[in-house]
Design a protein around this motif. Structure first.
Motif, PDB file in Angstrom:
ATOM      1  N   VAL A   1      -9.231  19.075   5.210  1.00 20.63           N
ATOM      2  CA  VAL A   1      -9.635  18.038   4.269  1.00 20.63           C
ATOM      3  C   VAL A   1      -8.847  18.169   2.970  1.00 20.63           C
ATOM      4  CG1 VAL A   1     -11.547  17.156   2.866  1.00 20.63           C
ATOM      5  CG2 VAL A   1     -11.942  17.815   5.249  1.00 20.63           C
ATOM      6  N   GLN A   2      -8.681  19.394   2.522  1.00 24.28           N
ATOM      7  CA  GLN A   2      -7.931  19.630   1.289  1.00 24.28           C
ATOM      8  C   GLN A   2      -6.471  19.220   1.452  1.00 24.28           C
ATOM      9  OE1 GLN A   2      -8.060  23.675  -0.041  1.00 24.28           O
ATOM     10  NE2 GLN A   2      -6.689  23.307  -1.767  1.00 24.28           N
ATOM     11  N   VAL A   3      -5.863  19.548   2.589  1.00 23.80           N
ATOM     12  CA  VAL A   3      -4.485  19.148   2.854  1.00 23.80           C
ATOM     13  C   VAL A   3      -4.376  17.629   2.877  1.00 23.80           C
ATOM     14  CG1 VAL A   3      -2.658  19.110   4.600  1.00 23.80           C
ATOM     15  CG2 VAL A   3      -3.816  21.256   4.056  1.00 23.80           C
ATOM     16  N   SER A   4      -5.342  16.971   3.497  1.00 25.23           N
ATOM     17  CA  SER A   4      -5.342  15.513   3.546  1.00 25.23           C
ATOM     18  C   SER A   4      -5.414  14.915   2.145  1.00 25.23           C
ATOM     19  CB  SER A   4      -6.525  15.021   4.397  1.00 25.23           C
ATOM     20  OG  SER A   4      -6.571  13.612   4.415  1.00 25.23           O
ATOM     21  N   ARG A   5      -6.247  15.506   1.301  1.00 20.23           N
ATOM     22  CA  ARG A   5      -6.377  15.016  -0.083  1.00 20.23           C
ATOM     23  C   ARG A   5      -5.074  15.208  -0.853  1.00 20.23           C
ATOM     24  NH1 ARG A   5     -10.780  17.667  -1.383  1.00 20.23           N
ATOM     25  NH2 ARG A   5      -9.731  19.429  -2.405  1.00 20.23           N
ATOM     26  N   LEU A   6      -4.423  16.343  -0.632  1.00 19.96           N
ATOM     27  CA  LEU A   6      -3.168  16.610  -1.322  1.00 19.96           C
ATOM     28  C   LEU A   6      -2.075  15.666  -0.823  1.00 19.96           C
ATOM     29  CD1 LEU A   6      -1.786  18.381  -3.414  1.00 19.96           C
ATOM     30  CD2 LEU A   6      -1.308  20.060  -1.629  1.00 19.96           C
ATOM     31  N   ARG A   7      -2.072  15.373   0.464  1.00 17.80           N
ATOM     32  CA  ARG A   7      -1.102  14.417   0.997  1.00 17.80           C
ATOM     33  C   ARG A   7      -1.253  13.053   0.310  1.00 17.80           C
ATOM     34  NH1 ARG A   7      -1.970  16.037   7.325  1.00 17.80           N
ATOM     35  NH2 ARG A   7      -0.176  17.456   7.572  1.00 17.80           N
ATOM     36  N   GLN A   8      -2.474  12.645   0.084  1.00 17.84           N
ATOM     37  CA  GLN A   8      -2.698  11.361  -0.583  1.00 17.84           C
ATOM     38  C   GLN A   8      -2.105  11.361  -1.987  1.00 17.84           C
ATOM     39  OE1 GLN A   8      -6.890  10.447  -0.452  1.00 17.84           O
ATOM     40  NE2 GLN A   8      -6.950  10.297   1.778  1.00 17.84           N
ATOM     41  N   ARG A   9      -2.266  12.458  -2.695  1.00 17.00           N
ATOM     42  CA  ARG A   9      -1.732  12.541  -4.054  1.00 17.00           C
ATOM     43  C   ARG A   9      -0.211  12.509  -4.061  1.00 17.00           C
ATOM     44  NH1 ARG A   9      -5.289  15.880  -8.259  1.00 17.00           N
ATOM     45  NH2 ARG A   9      -3.976  14.540  -9.536  1.00 17.00           N
ATOM     46  N   LEU A  10       0.387  12.996  -2.982  1.00 15.78           N
ATOM     47  CA  LEU A  10       1.846  13.036  -2.888  1.00 15.78           C
ATOM     48  C   LEU A  10       2.404  11.819  -2.146  1.00 15.78           C
ATOM     49  CD1 LEU A  10       2.317  16.820  -1.979  1.00 15.78           C
ATOM     50  CD2 LEU A  10       2.531  15.747  -4.225  1.00 15.78           C
ATOM     51  N   HIS A  11       1.539  10.842  -1.848  1.00 12.46           N
ATOM     52  CA  HIS A  11       1.943   9.629  -1.124  1.00 12.46           C
ATOM     53  C   HIS A  11       2.586   9.992   0.210  1.00 12.46           C
ATOM     54  CE1 HIS A  11       1.103   8.004  -5.029  1.00 12.46           C
ATOM     55  NE2 HIS A  11       2.241   8.431  -5.575  1.00 12.46           N
ATOM     56  N   ASP A  12       2.018  10.994   0.843  1.00 12.24           N
ATOM     57  CA  ASP A  12       2.530  11.485   2.122  1.00 12.24           C
ATOM     58  C   ASP A  12       1.673  10.905   3.239  1.00 12.24           C
ATOM     59  OD1 ASP A  12       4.245  12.949   3.698  1.00 12.24           O
ATOM     60  OD2 ASP A  12       3.128  14.820   3.520  1.00 12.24           O
ATOM     61  N   ASP A  13       2.269  10.151   4.130  1.00 17.28           N
ATOM     62  CA  ASP A  13       1.548   9.482   5.213  1.00 17.28           C
ATOM     63  C   ASP A  13       0.788  10.492   6.061  1.00 17.28           C
ATOM     64  OD1 ASP A  13       0.647   8.000   7.351  1.00 17.28           O
ATOM     65  OD2 ASP A  13       2.551   6.987   7.704  1.00 17.28           O
ATOM     66  N   GLY A  14      -0.537  10.353   6.108  1.00 17.25           N
ATOM     67  CA  GLY A  14      -1.350  11.300   6.862  1.00 17.25           C
ATOM     68  C   GLY A  14      -1.080  11.279   8.352  1.00 17.25           C
ATOM     69  N   LYS A  15      -0.692  10.097   8.895  1.00 12.86           N
ATOM     70  CA  LYS A  15      -0.434   9.997  10.334  1.00 12.86           C
ATOM     71  C   LYS A  15       0.942  10.559  10.701  1.00 12.86           C
ATOM     72  CE  LYS A  15      -3.450   6.007  11.059  1.00 12.86           C
ATOM     73  NZ  LYS A  15      -3.552   4.589  11.535  1.00 12.86           N
ATOM     74  N   GLN A  16       1.901  10.319   9.842  1.00 11.55           N
ATOM     75  CA  GLN A  16       3.254  10.852  10.062  1.00 11.55           C
ATOM     76  C   GLN A  16       3.760  11.487   8.764  1.00 11.55           C
ATOM     77  OE1 GLN A  16       5.331   7.318  11.582  1.00 11.55           O
ATOM     78  NE2 GLN A  16       5.316   8.255  13.623  1.00 11.55           N
ATOM     79  N   PRO A  17       3.178  12.610   8.383  1.00 15.38           N
ATOM     80  CA  PRO A  17       3.545  13.231   7.101  1.00 15.38           C
ATOM     81  C   PRO A  17       4.986  13.707   7.082  1.00 15.38           C
ATOM     82  CG  PRO A  17       2.181  14.715   8.398  1.00 15.38           C
ATOM     83  CD  PRO A  17       2.170  13.394   9.108  1.00 15.38           C
ATOM     84  N   ALA A  18       5.647  13.503   5.941  1.00 13.97           N
ATOM     85  CA  ALA A  18       7.028  13.956   5.778  1.00 13.97           C
ATOM     86  C   ALA A  18       7.116  15.200   4.915  1.00 13.97           C
ATOM     87  CB  ALA A  18       7.871  12.838   5.165  1.00 13.97           C
ATOM     88  N   LEU A  19       6.093  15.453   4.091  1.00 13.22           N
ATOM     89  CA  LEU A  19       6.113  16.607   3.185  1.00 13.22           C
ATOM     90  C   LEU A  19       5.323  17.783   3.744  1.00 13.22           C
ATOM     91  CD1 LEU A  19       5.701  14.925  -0.336  1.00 13.22           C
ATOM     92  CD2 LEU A  19       7.778  15.812   0.717  1.00 13.22           C
TER      93      LEU A  19
END
Length: 238
Positions: free
Chosen positions: A199-217
């Motif tokens: 959940v925390q990783v998902s929240r951080l991905r949102q802050r970094l505009h990192d696509d949760g389905k296909q994350p690039a970061l």
């Protein structure tokens, strides 16, 4: 750990003497003979420099002006050198942001002692952790615990989000297992059904505009943990 000192003095004998002496004491020394060459070296190697030594009297400027220029760009420690016996020179140098002052002629051993004392006070003997980490247009400020987005807007990070992002940017390209991430962010290991890290990783991905389905970061490494899959640059100055 090698520390880099940038020295400017118009006296070639002094430059050669100090470079030889300090390098024997495990310092890397970069030299400049006037203000212009000093600023060129400073801008080029700013992130590597742990201390500057500035002669007050130079052919094209004063060390005081260089001290001001350094302070506008960095908090790197500064030692002033002068042949003047005037107390006012010492005071002016300190007021402009110098950390110490030593008069000519001086014993190189005394200068070395001053350098070591400043490094101890500034904490650079204990840690060389940079303040800023840059990636994909973002900047993490570890002192302010804030994230600066590509548009320049800064936002504060919560304790766990900050610890997670800091660990990721310090180890780009390295697979970090779940237990290590949990220990850093929570101080404990995760249970088999504990999804709080995800959940925390998902929240951080949102802050970094990192696509949760296909994350690039922040990419998931199945059966292991996560990897920060981008280039990160680090520096002590913004």
């Amino acid at each position: 750990m090698t520390r880099t000192i940038l020295l400017v003095d118009d006296d070639q004998k002094i430059r050669t003497l100090l470079k030889t002496y300090l390098e024997k004491n495990q310092y890397e020394v970069r030299l400049a003979h006037d203000g212009a060459s000093f600023m060129a070296e400073f801008e080029r190697f700013r992130d590597e420099i742990s201390l500057c030594i500035l002669d007050v009297m130079l052919p094209d400027t004063e060390g005081f002006a260089l001290c001001q220029a350094v302070r506008r760009r960095s908090d790197v420690p500064v030692i002033m050198l002068t042949a003047s016996a005037e107390e006012t020179d010492r005071i002016v140098g300190l007021e402009l942001g110098a950390d110490d002052y030593i008069g000519k002629p001086f014993n190189p051993r005394e200068l070395l002692a001053r350098i070591k004392a400043i490094h101890r006070r500034s904490g650079q003997e204990r840690s060389q952790t940079p303040r800023y980490f840059r990636f994909n247009g973002f900047t993490l400020d570890v002192l302010e615990r804030s994230l600066i987005d590509p548009e320049g807007a800064a936002s504060a990070l919560s304790g766990m989000d900050f610890q997670l992002l800091k660990l990721l940017v310090e180890h780009p390209g390295e697979v970090l297992d779940r237990s290590r991430l949990a220990e850093v962010t929570r101080g404990r290991d995760l249970g088999p059904l504990d999804r709080s890290l995800d959940v925390q990783v998902s929240r951080l991905r949102q802050r970094l505009h990192d696509d949760g389905k296909q994350p690039a970061l922040i990419k998931t490494v199945r059966g292991s943990g996560y990897v920060f899959a981008t280039t990160v640059s680090a520096s002590h100055a913004l």
